[in-house]
Design a protein around this motif. Structure first.
Motif, mmCIF file in Angstrom:
data_model
loop_
_atom_site.group_PDB
_atom_site.id
_atom_site.type_symbol
_atom_site.label_atom_id
_atom_site.label_comp_id
_atom_site.label_asym_id
_atom_site.label_seq_id
_atom_site.Cartn_x
_atom_site.Cartn_y
_atom_site.Cartn_z
ATOM 1 N N ASP A 73 83.003 -2.385 93.116
ATOM 2 C CA ASP A 73 84.294 -2.378 92.408
ATOM 3 C C ASP A 73 85.145 -1.183 92.564
ATOM 4 O OD1 ASP A 73 82.234 -1.821 90.664
ATOM 5 O OD2 ASP A 73 83.444 -2.229 88.932
ATOM 6 N N ASN A 74 84.521 0.025 93.004
ATOM 7 C CA ASN A 74 85.346 1.048 93.298
ATOM 8 C C ASN A 74 85.875 1.441 94.920
ATOM 9 O OD1 ASN A 74 85.854 1.894 90.702
ATOM 10 N ND2 ASN A 74 83.986 3.311 90.764
ATOM 11 N N ILE A 75 85.706 0.366 95.511
ATOM 12 C CA ILE A 75 86.070 0.297 96.946
ATOM 13 C C ILE A 75 86.913 -0.989 97.237
ATOM 14 C CG2 ILE A 75 84.995 -0.160 99.406
ATOM 15 C CD1 ILE A 75 82.272 0.937 98.295
ATOM 16 N N MET A 76 88.175 -0.598 97.464
ATOM 17 C CA MET A 76 89.308 -1.607 97.537
ATOM 18 C C MET A 76 89.768 -2.168 98.962
ATOM 19 S SD MET A 76 90.233 -2.193 94.435
ATOM 20 C CE MET A 76 91.979 -2.626 94.422
ATOM 21 N N LEU A 77 89.959 -3.423 99.258
ATOM 22 C CA LEU A 77 90.384 -3.806 100.384
ATOM 23 C C LEU A 77 92.128 -3.395 100.202
ATOM 24 C CD1 LEU A 77 88.562 -7.167 100.409
ATOM 25 C CD2 LEU A 77 88.364 -5.487 102.422
ATOM 26 N N ALA A 78 92.533 -2.957 101.333
ATOM 27 C CA ALA A 78 93.851 -2.564 101.176
ATOM 28 C C ALA A 78 94.848 -3.776 101.234
ATOM 29 C CB ALA A 78 94.375 -1.508 102.485
ATOM 30 N N ASN A 79 94.565 -4.594 102.090
ATOM 31 C CA ASN A 79 95.338 -5.757 102.487
ATOM 32 C C ASN A 79 94.520 -6.837 103.207
ATOM 33 O OD1 ASN A 79 97.141 -8.118 103.020
ATOM 34 N ND2 ASN A 79 98.888 -6.848 102.620
ATOM 35 N N HIS A 80 93.736 -7.726 102.590
ATOM 36 C CA HIS A 80 92.652 -8.599 103.343
ATOM 37 C C HIS A 80 93.436 -9.369 104.546
ATOM 38 C CE1 HIS A 80 88.668 -9.505 104.106
ATOM 39 N NE2 HIS A 80 88.701 -10.828 103.545
ATOM 40 N N VAL A 85 89.487 -0.542 104.078
ATOM 41 C CA VAL A 85 89.109 -0.395 102.660
ATOM 42 C C VAL A 85 89.652 1.171 102.489
ATOM 43 C CG1 VAL A 85 87.147 -1.979 102.676
ATOM 44 C CG2 VAL A 85 86.900 0.614 103.296
ATOM 45 N N LYS A 86 89.683 1.429 100.989
ATOM 46 C CA LYS A 86 89.783 2.611 100.418
ATOM 47 C C LYS A 86 88.992 3.097 99.527
ATOM 48 C CE LYS A 86 94.395 3.791 102.233
ATOM 49 N NZ LYS A 86 95.791 4.417 101.670
ATOM 50 N N LEU A 87 88.587 4.111 99.282
ATOM 51 C CA LEU A 87 87.835 4.620 97.688
ATOM 52 C C LEU A 87 88.580 4.874 96.790
ATOM 53 C CD1 LEU A 87 84.915 5.173 97.098
ATOM 54 C CD2 LEU A 87 85.032 7.601 97.912
ATOM 55 N N ILE A 88 88.362 4.554 95.591
ATOM 56 C CA ILE A 88 89.258 4.646 94.365
ATOM 57 C C ILE A 88 88.342 5.231 93.597
ATOM 58 C CG2 ILE A 88 90.554 2.829 95.034
ATOM 59 C CD1 ILE A 88 89.380 1.269 92.687
ATOM 60 N N ASP A 89 89.078 5.516 92.150
ATOM 61 C CA ASP A 89 88.533 6.080 91.001
ATOM 62 C C ASP A 89 87.834 7.130 90.926
ATOM 63 O OD1 ASP A 89 87.701 6.061 88.351
ATOM 64 O OD2 ASP A 89 87.002 4.031 88.038
ATOM 65 N N GLN A 132 80.300 1.600 84.287
ATOM 66 C CA GLN A 132 80.732 0.349 84.356
ATOM 67 C C GLN A 132 82.016 -0.117 83.608
ATOM 68 O OE1 GLN A 132 79.434 -1.762 86.432
ATOM 69 N NE2 GLN A 132 77.489 -1.196 86.914
ATOM 70 N N GLY A 133 82.173 0.666 82.398
ATOM 71 C CA GLY A 133 83.328 0.408 81.727
ATOM 72 C C GLY A 133 84.476 1.058 81.937
ATOM 73 N N ALA A 134 84.393 1.979 82.685
ATOM 74 C CA ALA A 134 85.750 2.761 82.863
ATOM 75 C C ALA A 134 86.656 2.057 83.746
ATOM 76 C CB ALA A 134 85.425 3.940 83.609
ATOM 77 N N ALA A 135 87.804 2.119 83.348
ATOM 78 C CA ALA A 135 88.977 1.079 84.016
ATOM 79 C C ALA A 135 89.340 2.004 85.534
ATOM 80 C CB ALA A 135 90.279 1.280 83.537
ATOM 81 N N SER A 136 89.099 1.399 86.275
ATOM 82 C CA SER A 136 89.509 1.993 88.047
ATOM 83 C C SER A 136 91.041 2.082 87.710
ATOM 84 C CB SER A 136 88.831 1.000 88.733
ATOM 85 O OG SER A 136 87.598 0.597 88.965
#
Length: 352
Positions: free
Chosen positions: A165-172, A179-183, A328-332
């Motif tokens: 959940d800290n790896i995001m799809l840019a626009n699937h 993908v991009k790395l976040i948080d 796990q609880g920190a908001a991304s």
């Protein structure tokens, strides 16, 4: 002499004032938040964690959709801002890291503004009903994340919170598996690393972190390997609720760490016990291999009493419970809707 009811009324009044103050500073949908350069209309909330909320908004000045991370704690905000300023020297497109636009204060909150991304890999799996990805889909994701980690290593940054959940799809839809790395809220520089630091979410935690050994950027490579295992198997690679069981799974899968590593670990005693057949070395020190904290050994320990006691001991010290809550609880940075997407209780069927 004041009565007990008087004190109770005072406490109630103080509590009410505090609640009212909190409510007056609460950010709501359709609120407009102003920085020194832009105004942001809050359109929806995508999740909430220990440290704040994640919202989707619009930059009214530029008519651009953005993601806002609204932080509650000043200390948390300062740490994340410091790391974002370091990471911001990287090209967000070429290095596959989320783009950070600006920070500003809104009442009692620190707000961070990011590019808006699509969804996390964890959310993607929920939508796919936990069907694994094919190697042809995993391959480009791997390449992009290796590029991101190599770039972070180049500037001396350890992410320390790799998970789906800290790896995001840019626009699937338009760019499948871009993908991009976040948080970067739990990230730190290699100059600030210390032996024994409690890092990484359970199930994605490197054995050197668990055992209390010296750490390096290699812990992110371990986290990446666990993420890739999740993508291929659609289950968490190791236990996510108990640090003892997670270490047991690592030994079961990859074998026991070398004795010199076990002897050097600050926390080895929580997972392994010394071999009873020890001999003395010429310098008078005890020699002998460490064995798992179980009469049956790690590989044959479904319900050993020693293992249960060790797990309880670890949970009692907070190693498994508290650290898992932090990771796990920190908001991304919610460059999408992943703030609560990685909750262990929402995990894939058969997750250990």
């Amino acid at each position: 002499m004041p009565s007990n009811s008087h004190f109770a009324n005072c406490l109630t009044a103080d509590k009410t004032d505090k609640e009212q103050k909190s409510e007056s500073s609460e950010v709501l949908i359709n609120d407009i938040l102003c920085s020194s350069t832009s105004r942001y209309l809050i359109t929806e909330f995508n999740g909430e964690g220990r440290f704040g909320k994640v919202a989707k908004g619009m930059n009214i000045n530029k008519l651009q959709d953005v993601a806002l991370k609204i932080l509650k704690a000043e200390k948390t905000a300062r740490r994340e801002i410091k790391m974002l300023e370091v990471v911001s020297i990287l090209d967000p497109v070429k290095k596959n890291v989320v783009q950070f636009f600006e920070k500003f204060k809104h009442k009692e909150h620190t707000c961070l503004v990011f590019e808006l991304l699509d969804k996390s890999l964890f959310q993607l799996f929920k939508e796919r009903h936990w069907r694994p990805l094919s190697p042809s889909a995993i391959r480009p994701i791997t390449h992009q994340l290796l590029t991101a980690l190599d770039a972070l290593k180049g500037i001396g940054v350890i992410h320390s919170d790799l998970k789906p959940d800290n790896i995001m799809l840019a626009n699937h839809l338009t760019e499948p598996f871009r993908v991009k790395l976040i948080d970067f809220g739990l990230s730190f520089t290699t100059l600030n690393k210390k032996c024994g630091m409690r890092l990484q979410p359970l199930g994605y935690r490197a054995p050197e972190v668990t055992l209390g050994l010296p750490i390096s950027e290699a812990i992110d490579m371990w986290g990446l390997g666990c993420v890739l295992g999740f993508l291929y198997l659609a289950i968490h690679p190791f236990a996510i609720h108990c640090e003892y069981q997670s270490m047991r799974g690592i030994v079961d899968t990859l074998g026991q760490p070398a004795d010199h590593l076990l002897c050097a670990g600050n926390y080895t005693h929580k997972f392994f016990k010394d071999n009873l057949d020890q001999a003395l070395s010429p310098d008078g020190k005890a020699e002998g291999s460490a064995v798992p904290r179980s009469n049956d050994g790690v590989k044959n320990m479904p319900h050993s009493s020693d293992g249960a006691e060790a797990a309880a001991e670890i949970d009692a010290t907070g190693s498994a419970v508290e650290d898992s809550a932090v990771s796990q609880g920190a908001a991304s940075p919610a460059e999408g809707t992943s703030a609560n997407g990685g909750s262990p209780d929402e995990g894939p069927p058969g997750a250990r």
